[in-house]
Design an enzyme around this catalytic site. Structure first.
Site, mmCIF file in Angstrom:
data_model
loop_
_atom_site.group_PDB
_atom_site.id
_atom_site.type_symbol
_atom_site.label_atom_id
_atom_site.label_comp_id
_atom_site.label_asym_id
_atom_site.label_seq_id
_atom_site.Cartn_x
_atom_site.Cartn_y
_atom_site.Cartn_z
ATOM 1 N N ARG B 250 40.619 38.877 41.175
ATOM 2 C CA ARG B 250 40.803 39.309 42.554
ATOM 3 C C ARG B 250 40.712 40.841 42.654
ATOM 4 N NH1 ARG B 250 40.165 38.150 47.773
ATOM 5 N NH2 ARG B 250 38.951 39.979 47.298
ATOM 6 N N CYS B 254 38.007 42.999 44.808
ATOM 7 C CA CYS B 254 38.376 44.042 45.769
ATOM 8 C C CYS B 254 37.704 45.354 45.406
ATOM 9 C CB CYS B 254 39.893 44.239 45.796
ATOM 10 S SG CYS B 254 40.742 43.250 47.032
#
Lengths: 107, 293
Positions: B250, B254
């Site tokens: 994740r 990002c």
């Protein structure tokens, strides 16, 4: 250690009950439309067929196509009439099958 | 000032690639404040940290239902697979996880007297050997290499994701515990570094974590609702990924979205950030494996 298919069948049911059977299987369901890093299409590899038998007789089946998501979840209802064993079978494009079974007692 | 930057970012992102991935939420809320209080889901922070909320709250109802139903949760086959590995002897030691820890849900904690329940809520911890924070993934590999004499799991492999999910799941419903913000805490240096990372602008878009997840959490960015970027539900099954993914995956996503070079899985930078995030989300209930868009 492979990922096992998951099925949820009520262990016991009253005769005439409408029962809900849930299945979840782990599969990448490669559609055949996606391009890999080399720019070439990734060959299709999906589960194309799902079959459920109850005491040997077919009770539910489905043909699956590339739009079905990865890790397909399929649920259905049926009327509980007698005790017996469910057999669940998924077949993929290479002909490989995954299967599992579950018992149900009807009183 | 901030609005302007976000707008500029949106123009840059004509194709909408970034923002779709920046959000964990669905489309149910259009408010600019945190979603309404709902104490039943455990998605809120506690009195210690009342403003925290889990991305669960902005997920659409069908996603929440999938998250809550242990059978329908598509992350669970991975956890089941790991439950099988738990009992399998591995490596030259011939030991399985269960040899030392007992059954994964054993309240007594097996021979080592370390029950898995509650463990997942307290990571990252300080690894005494390296003096750095260690997360669940790295701890699992430390056990595999150091105790079982087995090969480590690849960081983002199905086995690792499942095993992390299995360990974290034992703590489901328990609040995330982190005291790293305390200057006396052994993880405070890592916390400090993680905090700096969180507020450091980076990448071509020149954005920091805080620009989305602090200043604009619960705001709509194109069609997506920004979350607070909490870590309580990881490893998380994302529909976009079509499989569970680690917190570091994740982070990498990002970082790529803001056109910055991602750091490696299990890198010091991400471990520090994970330490800081656990502190930001202290009091939120662990809910692994979560299901998000």
């Amino acid at each position: 250690m492979a990922k096992k298919p998951r099925v949820k069948v009520p262990k016991t049911a009253a005769k005439g009950d409408m029962i809900n059977i849930k299945t979840l299987v782990s599969h990448k369901m490669e559609t055949g439309n996606r391009k890999g890093k080399d720019g070439k299409k990734v060959p299709r590899m999906i589960l194309n067929n799902f079959k459920v038998t109850f005491n040997g007789a077919a009770v539910f089946g489905a043909d699956m196509h590339p739009a079905v998501s990865a890790n397909p979840y399929i649920a259905f209802f049926m009327k509980a009439e007698k005790s017996g064993t469910f057999n669940f079978t998924w077949t993929d494009d290479s002909g490989k099958t995954m299967s599992t079974s579950a018992d149900m007692a009807v009183s | 000032m901030m609005k302007k930057q976000l707008n500029a970012a949106i123009v840059l992102l004509g194709a909408g690639l970034l923002l779709a991935a920046c959000s964990d939420g669905g489309m149910t809320t259009t408010s600019s404040s945190a979603p309404a209080d709902d104490t039943t889901t455990g998605a809120n922070g506690t009195s210690d940290n009342p403003d925290a909320w889990s991305g669960y709250k902005t997920a659409i109802a069908t996603t929440q239902a999938m998250n809550d139903d242990e059978f329908e949760n598509p992350g669970m086959p991975y956890v089941d697979q790991a439950a099988g590995i738990w009992d399998e002897p591995a490596g030259a030691s011939g030991l399985s996880c269960a040899s030392c820890h007992g059954a994964v849900d054993d309240a007594a904690g097996g021979a080592l007297r370390i029950p898995m329940k509650g463990v997942g809520a307290t990571f990252p911890r300080l690894d005494a050997d390296s003096g750095k924070p260690i997360n669940v993934e790295l701890q699992i590999n430390k056990c595999r290499v150091g105790q079982q004499y087995a090969s480590p799991f690849k960081y983002e492999s199905d086995e690792m994701l499942g095993m992390t999910g299995l360990v974290r799941k034992q703590s489901n419903g328990m609040p995330v515990i982190s005291t790293a913000g305390d200057p006396e805490d052994e993880l405070h240096t890592a916390w400090q570094a993680g905090k700096e990372f969180y507020y450091q602008r980076r990448g071509k878009l020149d954005m920091a974590c805080k620009h989305c997840h602090e200043d604009n959490a619960a705001n709509i960015i194109r069609a997506e609702t920004l979350s607070q970027g909490q870590s309580n539900g990881f490893p998380t099954y994302r529909f976009k990924w079509q499989k569970p993914g680690s917190l570091h995956r994740r982070f990498r996503g990002c970082n790529k979205n803001i056109r910055s070079t991602p750091y490696g899985y299990g890198s010091d930078e991400y471990l520090n950030l994970e330490t800081y995030l656990a502190w930001r989300g202290r009091g939120l209930q662990v809910a692994a494996p979560a299901v998000r868009k």
